[in-house]
Scaffold this motif. Structure first.
Motif, mmCIF file in Angstrom:
data_model
loop_
_atom_site.group_PDB
_atom_site.id
_atom_site.type_symbol
_atom_site.label_atom_id
_atom_site.label_comp_id
_atom_site.label_asym_id
_atom_site.label_seq_id
_atom_site.Cartn_x
_atom_site.Cartn_y
_atom_site.Cartn_z
ATOM 1 N N GLY A 33 0.791 -1.229 0.000
ATOM 2 C CA GLY A 33 0.000 0.000 0.000
ATOM 3 C C GLY A 33 0.821 1.276 0.000
ATOM 4 N N LYS A 34 2.119 1.155 -0.275
ATOM 5 C CA LYS A 34 2.977 2.347 -0.239
ATOM 6 C C LYS A 34 3.203 2.962 -1.616
ATOM 7 C CE LYS A 34 5.459 0.702 3.865
ATOM 8 N NZ LYS A 34 6.762 0.260 4.421
ATOM 9 N N LYS A 35 3.131 2.161 -2.662
ATOM 10 C CA LYS A 35 3.395 2.668 -4.002
ATOM 11 C C LYS A 35 2.077 2.940 -4.715
ATOM 12 C CE LYS A 35 6.389 1.932 -7.979
ATOM 13 N NZ LYS A 35 7.397 1.038 -8.605
ATOM 14 N N LEU A 36 1.799 4.206 -4.913
ATOM 15 C CA LEU A 36 0.528 4.625 -5.502
ATOM 16 C C LEU A 36 0.795 5.511 -6.709
ATOM 17 C CD1 LEU A 36 -2.612 4.511 -4.858
ATOM 18 C CD2 LEU A 36 -2.301 6.759 -3.817
ATOM 19 N N PRO A 37 0.072 5.315 -7.800
ATOM 20 C CA PRO A 37 0.244 6.210 -8.953
ATOM 21 C C PRO A 37 -0.065 7.649 -8.563
ATOM 22 C CG PRO A 37 -1.128 4.323 -9.518
ATOM 23 C CD PRO A 37 -0.960 4.298 -8.035
ATOM 24 N N LYS A 38 0.660 8.574 -9.145
ATOM 25 C CA LYS A 38 0.399 9.983 -8.863
ATOM 26 C C LYS A 38 -0.960 10.365 -9.438
ATOM 27 C CE LYS A 38 5.203 11.561 -8.722
ATOM 28 N NZ LYS A 38 6.210 12.477 -9.330
ATOM 29 N N PRO A 39 -1.836 10.918 -8.603
ATOM 30 C CA PRO A 39 -3.160 11.324 -9.107
ATOM 31 C C PRO A 39 -3.032 12.378 -10.197
ATOM 32 C CG PRO A 39 -3.078 11.370 -6.708
ATOM 33 C CD PRO A 39 -1.660 11.219 -7.184
ATOM 34 N N GLU A 40 -3.735 12.167 -11.273
ATOM 35 C CA GLU A 40 -3.730 13.132 -12.367
ATOM 36 C C GLU A 40 -4.963 14.022 -12.241
ATOM 37 O OE1 GLU A 40 -3.372 11.088 -16.037
ATOM 38 O OE2 GLU A 40 -1.510 10.063 -15.490
ATOM 39 N N GLY A 41 -4.895 14.979 -11.323
ATOM 40 C CA GLY A 41 -6.023 15.854 -11.064
ATOM 41 C C GLY A 41 -7.046 15.176 -10.165
ATOM 42 N N ALA A 42 -8.223 15.773 -10.087
ATOM 43 C CA ALA A 42 -9.285 15.204 -9.251
ATOM 44 C C ALA A 42 -9.850 13.946 -9.900
ATOM 45 C CB ALA A 42 -10.389 16.239 -9.053
ATOM 46 N N ALA A 43 -10.508 13.137 -9.072
ATOM 47 C CA ALA A 43 -11.132 11.920 -9.588
ATOM 48 C C ALA A 43 -12.176 12.282 -10.642
ATOM 49 C CB ALA A 43 -11.771 11.144 -8.445
ATOM 50 N N THR A 44 -12.173 11.549 -11.730
ATOM 51 C CA THR A 44 -13.137 11.821 -12.781
ATOM 52 C C THR A 44 -14.530 11.376 -12.342
ATOM 53 O OG1 THR A 44 -12.837 9.662 -13.824
ATOM 54 C CG2 THR A 44 -11.347 11.424 -14.513
ATOM 55 N N ARG A 45 -15.513 11.930 -12.996
ATOM 56 C CA ARG A 45 -16.890 11.556 -12.690
ATOM 57 C C ARG A 45 -17.106 10.066 -12.937
ATOM 58 N NH1 ARG A 45 -22.338 14.426 -15.247
ATOM 59 N NH2 ARG A 45 -23.851 13.114 -14.155
ATOM 60 N N GLU A 46 -16.468 9.549 -13.989
ATOM 61 C CA GLU A 46 -16.601 8.131 -14.318
ATOM 62 C C GLU A 46 -16.035 7.256 -13.197
ATOM 63 O OE1 GLU A 46 -15.215 4.930 -17.773
ATOM 64 O OE2 GLU A 46 -14.530 7.017 -17.839
ATOM 65 N N THR A 47 -14.894 7.664 -12.649
ATOM 66 C CA THR A 47 -14.276 6.891 -11.570
ATOM 67 C C THR A 47 -15.154 6.888 -10.326
ATOM 68 O OG1 THR A 47 -12.056 7.426 -12.386
ATOM 69 C CG2 THR A 47 -12.237 6.658 -10.115
ATOM 70 N N VAL A 48 -15.684 8.049 -9.984
ATOM 71 C CA VAL A 48 -16.574 8.151 -8.821
ATOM 72 C C VAL A 48 -17.793 7.259 -9.014
ATOM 73 C CG1 VAL A 48 -18.054 9.704 -7.492
ATOM 74 C CG2 VAL A 48 -15.787 10.466 -8.212
ATOM 75 N N GLU A 49 -18.350 7.258 -10.220
ATOM 76 C CA GLU A 49 -19.519 6.427 -10.506
ATOM 77 C C GLU A 49 -19.184 4.941 -10.399
ATOM 78 O OE1 GLU A 49 -20.949 7.645 -14.306
ATOM 79 O OE2 GLU A 49 -21.990 9.418 -13.534
ATOM 80 N N ILE A 50 -17.982 4.552 -10.843
ATOM 81 C CA ILE A 50 -17.559 3.151 -10.748
ATOM 82 C C ILE A 50 -17.506 2.730 -9.290
ATOM 83 C CG2 ILE A 50 -15.594 1.584 -11.038
ATOM 84 C CD1 ILE A 50 -15.012 3.038 -13.679
ATOM 85 N N LEU A 51 -16.891 3.548 -8.440
ATOM 86 C CA LEU A 51 -16.784 3.223 -7.022
ATOM 87 C C LEU A 51 -18.165 3.159 -6.363
ATOM 88 C CD1 LEU A 51 -13.677 5.384 -6.017
ATOM 89 C CD2 LEU A 51 -13.780 2.894 -6.284
#
Length: 252
Positions: free
Chosen positions: A187-205
């Motif tokens: 849980g230590k290596k995380l991709p750098k966020p490219e801006g805020a979460a997209t609407r599509e990503t929020v909907e998936i979650l």
């Protein structure tokens, strides 16, 4: 002659259907208790019986000899075996499970392993769930051997940063590779966020969370697979060795 034969057949069919119609006392009881009457069943013992569904649970309704009273409960044999569960499993739970399996397959999982793997397993996982990491690690020998396809459905509810981490993984150029790196790094290596979460990503979650809730799971990992009888199985929490072999098969 043919017309008379056909008419007789239709009349006989109509009488048979009328005989199989749901008695008013059964129908009224079902309506009052919000029980969906599924079908009449040939229960042993001779008492007319109907299979019902209350929410996601099975129920049996028996008609008394006078045809005016209903008994709701379970059916047992002379050895104390619950016979009702067999009817519930065959007529209700197994078909419901197969429909939920279709829904899982239509979701947005992180797929590891071949599509033609003999076994397919779905798991709801939160980025901050230690047991999810343990389960992922345990599954790898089967995945690498081509025996299992592991489908991870990310959810976000354990930690205030769960949504941020899950979104970063889903928004990565290669989400599956990002999830692998995240798990391997503890849980230590995380991709750098490219801006805020997209609407599509929020909907998936949100869809994953709603699907997990509809399956009745309230903790992670929540794991689903089909057994040899094509019945949907659920394991919530870290599986033991016997459960792992039941869902994955013999260890390669």
């Amino acid at each position: 002659m043919k017309k008379l034969a056909l008419l007789s057949l239709l009349m006989a069919s109509g009488l048979a259907q009328a005989a199989e119609s749901i008695p008013d006392v059964i129908k009224n009881f079902g309506q009052q208790q919000d029980i969906k009457i599924v079908k009449k069943i040939a229960a042993p013992g001779g008492a007319p019986a109907w299979l019902g569904q209350y929410q996601d649970m099975g129920v049996m309704l028996f008609l008394t000899p006078d045809g005016k009273h209903v008994i709701s409960g379970y059916l047992y044999d002379d050895k104390g075996k619950n016979l009702s569960e067999g009817y519930f499993q065959k007529e209700l739970y197994a078909p419901m499970g197969r429909e939920m399996w279709k829904t899982l397959n239509a979701a947005h999982p992180l797929k590891e392993g071949a599509d033609n793997a003999p076994r397919k397993v779905f798991v709801f996982a939160d980025p901050f769930c230690p047991y999810c990491k343990a389960f992922w690690a345990e599954a790898q020998p089967w995945v690498k051997a081509g025996k299992v396809q592991l489908n991870t459905l990310l959810v976000a509810f354990l930690n205030p940063n769960s949504g941020r981490n899950a979104s970063a993984i889903l928004n990565a150029k290669d989400p599956v590779a990002a999830w692998k790196e995240y798990e391997l790094s503890g849980g230590k290596k995380l991709p750098k966020p490219e801006g805020a979460a997209t609407r599509e990503t929020v909907e998936i979650l949100q869809k994953h969370q709603a699907l997990m809730d509809s399956l009745g799971a309230n903790a992670t990992p929540a794991i689903y697979y089909l057994n040899d009888e094509n019945e949907l199985q659920q394991v919530v929490g870290m599986p033991n060795a016997a459960q792992l072999e039941a869902m994955f098969g013999p260890k390669p």
